[in-house]
Design a protein around this motif. Structure first.
Motif, PDB file in Angstrom:
ATOM      1  N   GLN A 146       6.538  -4.306 -11.047  1.00 43.33           N
ATOM      2  CA  GLN A 146       7.706  -3.456 -10.881  1.00 43.33           C
ATOM      3  C   GLN A 146       8.982  -3.991 -11.522  1.00 43.33           C
ATOM      4  O   GLN A 146      10.063  -3.506 -11.236  1.00 43.33           O
ATOM      5  CB  GLN A 146       7.924  -3.184  -9.388  1.00 43.33           C
ATOM      6  CG  GLN A 146       6.703  -2.488  -8.776  1.00 43.33           C
ATOM      7  CD  GLN A 146       6.993  -1.817  -7.463  1.00 43.33           C
ATOM      8  OE1 GLN A 146       7.812  -2.300  -6.707  1.00 43.33           O
ATOM      9  NE2 GLN A 146       6.316  -0.727  -7.196  1.00 43.33           N
ATOM     10  N   HIS A 165      11.485   0.303  -5.050  1.00 38.02           N
ATOM     11  CA  HIS A 165      10.983   1.602  -4.570  1.00 38.02           C
ATOM     12  C   HIS A 165      11.575   1.838  -3.181  1.00 38.02           C
ATOM     13  O   HIS A 165      12.104   0.917  -2.557  1.00 38.02           O
ATOM     14  CB  HIS A 165       9.447   1.644  -4.526  1.00 38.02           C
ATOM     15  CG  HIS A 165       8.811   0.460  -3.851  1.00 38.02           C
ATOM     16  ND1 HIS A 165       7.455   0.225  -3.886  1.00 38.02           N
ATOM     17  CD2 HIS A 165       9.328  -0.548  -3.108  1.00 38.02           C
ATOM     18  CE1 HIS A 165       7.180  -0.884  -3.201  1.00 38.02           C
ATOM     19  NE2 HIS A 165       8.296  -1.363  -2.727  1.00 38.02           N
ATOM     20  N   SER A 167       9.853   2.523  -0.662  1.00 39.80           N
ATOM     21  CA  SER A 167       8.859   2.140   0.348  1.00 39.80           C
ATOM     22  C   SER A 167       9.480   1.158   1.341  1.00 39.80           C
ATOM     23  O   SER A 167       9.045   1.061   2.495  1.00 39.80           O
ATOM     24  CB  SER A 167       7.645   1.480  -0.302  1.00 39.80           C
ATOM     25  OG  SER A 167       7.096   2.306  -1.296  1.00 39.80           O
ATOM     26  N   ARG A 191      14.621  -0.909 -11.754  1.00 37.31           N
ATOM     27  CA  ARG A 191      13.590  -1.712 -12.414  1.00 37.31           C
ATOM     28  C   ARG A 191      14.116  -2.206 -13.755  1.00 37.31           C
ATOM     29  O   ARG A 191      14.800  -1.470 -14.470  1.00 37.31           O
ATOM     30  CB  ARG A 191      12.308  -0.898 -12.619  1.00 37.31           C
ATOM     31  CG  ARG A 191      11.716  -0.526 -11.265  1.00 37.31           C
ATOM     32  CD  ARG A 191      10.342   0.039 -11.314  1.00 37.31           C
ATOM     33  NE  ARG A 191      10.025   0.615  -9.996  1.00 37.31           N
ATOM     34  CZ  ARG A 191       8.942   1.289  -9.719  1.00 37.31           C
ATOM     35  NH1 ARG A 191       8.022   1.465 -10.644  1.00 37.31           N
ATOM     36  NH2 ARG A 191       8.734   1.763  -8.504  1.00 37.31           N
ATOM     37  N   GLN A 205      13.868   8.191  -6.393  1.00 36.63           N
ATOM     38  CA  GLN A 205      12.559   8.478  -5.816  1.00 36.63           C
ATOM     39  C   GLN A 205      12.706   9.302  -4.556  1.00 36.63           C
ATOM     40  O   GLN A 205      13.731   9.234  -3.874  1.00 36.63           O
ATOM     41  CB  GLN A 205      11.892   7.166  -5.389  1.00 36.63           C
ATOM     42  CG  GLN A 205      11.169   6.431  -6.487  1.00 36.63           C
ATOM     43  CD  GLN A 205      10.328   5.300  -5.916  1.00 36.63           C
ATOM     44  OE1 GLN A 205      10.666   4.719  -4.889  1.00 36.63           O
ATOM     45  NE2 GLN A 205       9.226   4.998  -6.572  1.00 36.63           N
ATOM     46  N   GLU A 207      10.122   9.191  -1.452  1.00 34.80           N
ATOM     47  CA  GLU A 207       8.844   8.743  -0.900  1.00 34.80           C
ATOM     48  C   GLU A 207       8.660   9.414   0.446  1.00 34.80           C
ATOM     49  O   GLU A 207       9.619   9.925   1.040  1.00 34.80           O
ATOM     50  CB  GLU A 207       8.830   7.221  -0.745  1.00 34.80           C
ATOM     51  CG  GLU A 207       8.848   6.517  -2.090  1.00 34.80           C
ATOM     52  CD  GLU A 207       8.062   5.222  -2.099  1.00 34.80           C
ATOM     53  OE1 GLU A 207       7.600   4.777  -1.016  1.00 34.80           O
ATOM     54  OE2 GLU A 207       7.898   4.659  -3.190  1.00 34.80           O
ATOM     55  N   PHE A 245      -2.465   0.692  -5.319  1.00 31.79           N
ATOM     56  CA  PHE A 245      -1.172   0.183  -4.841  1.00 31.79           C
ATOM     57  C   PHE A 245      -1.497  -0.831  -3.747  1.00 31.79           C
ATOM     58  O   PHE A 245      -2.444  -0.617  -2.979  1.00 31.79           O
ATOM     59  CB  PHE A 245      -0.299   1.309  -4.259  1.00 31.79           C
ATOM     60  CG  PHE A 245       0.037   2.397  -5.244  1.00 31.79           C
ATOM     61  CD1 PHE A 245       1.013   2.209  -6.222  1.00 31.79           C
ATOM     62  CD2 PHE A 245      -0.635   3.617  -5.201  1.00 31.79           C
ATOM     63  CE1 PHE A 245       1.304   3.215  -7.136  1.00 31.79           C
ATOM     64  CE2 PHE A 245      -0.341   4.633  -6.115  1.00 31.79           C
ATOM     65  CZ  PHE A 245       0.629   4.422  -7.085  1.00 31.79           C
ATOM     66  N   PHE A 247      -0.107  -1.369  -1.016  1.00 33.56           N
ATOM     67  CA  PHE A 247       0.199  -0.904   0.344  1.00 33.56           C
ATOM     68  C   PHE A 247      -0.607   0.307   0.789  1.00 33.56           C
ATOM     69  O   PHE A 247      -0.439   0.792   1.907  1.00 33.56           O
ATOM     70  CB  PHE A 247       1.698  -0.586   0.457  1.00 33.56           C
ATOM     71  CG  PHE A 247       2.299  -0.035  -0.815  1.00 33.56           C
ATOM     72  CD1 PHE A 247       2.838  -0.897  -1.769  1.00 33.56           C
ATOM     73  CD2 PHE A 247       2.297   1.329  -1.068  1.00 33.56           C
ATOM     74  CE1 PHE A 247       3.368  -0.391  -2.962  1.00 33.56           C
ATOM     75  CE2 PHE A 247       2.837   1.832  -2.253  1.00 33.56           C
ATOM     76  CZ  PHE A 247       3.370   0.964  -3.207  1.00 33.56           C
ATOM     77  N   THR A 248      -1.482   0.829  -0.084  1.00 34.90           N
ATOM     78  CA  THR A 248      -2.325   1.949   0.338  1.00 34.90           C
ATOM     79  C   THR A 248      -3.786   1.668  -0.014  1.00 34.90           C
ATOM     80  O   THR A 248      -4.088   1.003  -1.015  1.00 34.90           O
ATOM     81  CB  THR A 248      -1.894   3.272  -0.339  1.00 34.90           C
ATOM     82  OG1 THR A 248      -1.711   3.045  -1.727  1.00 34.90           O
ATOM     83  CG2 THR A 248      -0.614   3.828   0.268  1.00 34.90           C
ATOM     84  N   GLY A 279       2.375   9.054  -6.854  1.00 35.68           N
ATOM     85  CA  GLY A 279       1.380   8.117  -6.357  1.00 35.68           C
ATOM     86  C   GLY A 279       1.262   8.316  -4.857  1.00 35.68           C
ATOM     87  O   GLY A 279       2.229   8.685  -4.197  1.00 35.68           O
ATOM     88  N   CYS A 280       0.066   8.075  -4.315  1.00 32.72           N
ATOM     89  CA  CYS A 280      -0.112   8.305  -2.875  1.00 32.72           C
ATOM     90  C   CYS A 280      -1.321   7.521  -2.352  1.00 32.72           C
ATOM     91  O   CYS A 280      -2.040   6.888  -3.124  1.00 32.72           O
ATOM     92  CB  CYS A 280      -0.303   9.787  -2.607  1.00 32.72           C
ATOM     93  SG  CYS A 280      -1.696  10.492  -3.522  1.00 32.72           S
ATOM     94  N   GLY A 281      -1.536   7.577  -1.059  1.00 27.52           N
ATOM     95  CA  GLY A 281      -2.703   6.912  -0.487  1.00 27.52           C
ATOM     96  C   GLY A 281      -2.582   6.789   1.021  1.00 27.52           C
ATOM     97  O   GLY A 281      -1.566   7.171   1.605  1.00 27.52           O
ATOM     98  N   ALA A 302       1.006   7.907   2.731  1.00 22.82           N
ATOM     99  CA  ALA A 302       2.323   7.729   2.103  1.00 22.82           C
ATOM    100  C   ALA A 302       2.236   8.261   0.679  1.00 22.82           C
ATOM    101  O   ALA A 302       1.148   8.351   0.099  1.00 22.82           O
ATOM    102  CB  ALA A 302       2.708   6.256   2.095  1.00 22.82           C
ATOM    103  N   PHE A 303       3.377   8.624   0.150  1.00 26.02           N
ATOM    104  CA  PHE A 303       3.417   9.066  -1.253  1.00 26.02           C
ATOM    105  C   PHE A 303       4.791   8.748  -1.816  1.00 26.02           C
ATOM    106  O   PHE A 303       5.746   8.506  -1.074  1.00 26.02           O
ATOM    107  CB  PHE A 303       3.120  10.573  -1.380  1.00 26.02           C
ATOM    108  CG  PHE A 303       4.029  11.435  -0.528  1.00 26.02           C
ATOM    109  CD1 PHE A 303       3.650  11.802   0.757  1.00 26.02           C
ATOM    110  CD2 PHE A 303       5.267  11.861  -1.012  1.00 26.02           C
ATOM    111  CE1 PHE A 303       4.486  12.588   1.557  1.00 26.02           C
ATOM    112  CE2 PHE A 303       6.111  12.648  -0.226  1.00 26.02           C
ATOM    113  CZ  PHE A 303       5.716  13.014   1.066  1.00 26.02           C
ATOM    114  N   GLY A 304       4.863   8.705  -3.140  1.00 25.18           N
ATOM    115  CA  GLY A 304       6.155   8.432  -3.778  1.00 25.18           C
ATOM    116  C   GLY A 304       6.227   9.123  -5.122  1.00 25.18           C
ATOM    117  O   GLY A 304       5.269   9.108  -5.895  1.00 25.18           O
TER     118      GLY A 304
END
Ligand code: PHE
Length: 338
Positions: A146, A165, A167, A191, A205, A207, A245, A247-248, A279-281, A302-304
């Motif tokens: 990142q 992010h 998150s 970033r 973002q 999220e 990711f 975290f997911t 992105g998600c999971g 979660a998603f972002g």
């Protein structure tokens, strides 16, 4: 005599005529001056009679002149303060909302209707909230994924950085509350990228996080499917691709059928008919435990998504830099979207 009548009747139409009057009677080569010259050569007897008449005449001419002049001046004053109602009015520009704010509030509104609340957090974050709690292993290259802007960097655990992010806001929310959670986190993230038409050192973002008992991947798919139909219109197709990711688990990236060519093939989707939007999971059990949530009892997704990207797909903006240059010619195009 004849001059007296002439002077009394005199009524100039403009300032030039008045000036001609002054020159004719009162000027250094004027009539009155001339009469006074002649007066010098008359005898003493006549002087007494003449003198009186001449002086009266002079005073009369002067009084007439001052009178007229005053009249003129006040007329000019009056015409200055008069408003000409036939002139077009002074236009003034009404400002417009920034395209990113417009799209962000559109996204937020859709999720609000599904019962999500809005959560916010700091842009300067510590290592724990941006990385460690989210299951990024210490010294793991995933942290470099990142391109972080570090404000303070030494051991890892007490690094301070600009959040990469939002998150990090999910972590704060889970630490400070009790499930169920249903929230979205809009905000600016940073970033370390070279600024170009396609990348910037900050972006925005939204999220989202949904944690409760029995939340499944099917809930994730249905929620995001509904979101896309609302944002881009009924009939927009979606597809999920496996991804990674920290975290997911499992993780996915979601594509939608290209909003520009409707799947026919264009530059935006590089002729594939699909564009990636988020992105998600399913939230990794380690993340739940890190935040003090019982991962045996609760699950969640979660998603972002990047707001710039979503905005590009709505308005086809070719250069990301336009979003932060404050060029009025760009910004005022979004006026009708108020
Ligand atoms: N935080 C991820 C990013 O910034 C996006 C994401 C959020 C992915 C939640 C999955 C789940 O790239």
């Amino acid at each position: 005599n004849q001059y007296t009548a002439e002077i009394e009747a005199f009524s100039p139409a403009n300032a030039d005529e008045l000036e001609a009057f002054r020159i004719k009677y009162l000027g250094t080569k004027g009539l009155i001056k001339d009469l006074f010259e002649q007066f010098k050569s008359v005898g003493p007897e006549e002087k007494r009679v003449f003198g009186k008449v001449l002086n009266q005449f002079k005073q009369m001419a002067e009084a007439k002149y001052t009178d007229l002049k005053e009249n003129f001046n006040s007329e000019i004053e009056n015409s200055k303060s008069e408003i000409d109602l036939t002139l077009p009015g002074n236009g003034f520009e009404v400002g417009s909302r920034h395209p990113l704010s417009l799209v962000q509030s559109e996204i937020v509104d859709i999720f609000k209707r599904l019962g999500f609340v809005v959560a916010e957090g700091p842009e300067i974050e510590d290592d724990w909230h941006n990385f460690s709690a989210l299951n990024f292993p210490d010294e793991h290259p995933a942290r470099d994924m990142q391109d972080t802007f570090f404000i303070k960097k030494n051991s890892g655990k007490d690094d301070i950085a600009l959040r990469t992010h939002t998150s990090s806001v999910q972590v704060r929310m889970m630490e400070n509350g009790k499930p169920p959670f249903r929230a979205i986190m809009p905000g600016r993230v940073y970033r370390n990228e070279a600024i170009s038409a396609r990348a910037h050192c900050f972006f925005h973002q939204v999220e989202g996080l949904y944690i409760d008992e029995n939340v499944s991947f099917a809930d994730l798919k249905q929620t995001l499917y509904h979101f896309v139909q609302e944002l881009y219109g009924e009939g927009t197709k979606v597809r999920f691709r496996p991804s990674y990711f920290p975290f997911t688990e499992p993780s996915a990236e979601m594509d939608i059928s290209c909003t520009i060519c409707k799947g026919a093939g264009c530059n935006m989707c590089k002729h594939s008919g699909w564009v990636e939007i988020l992105g998600c999971g399913m939230v990794d059990p380690n993340v739940l435990e890190n935040c003090g949530i019982d991962s045996k009892k609760f699950t969640g997704f979660a998603f972002g998504m990047g707001v710039e990207r979503i905005t590009n797909l709505k308005y086809v903006i070719k250069d990301l830099r336009l979003f932060s240059e404050n060029d009025v010619r760009f910004l005022k195009q979004f006026k009708t979207e108020m």
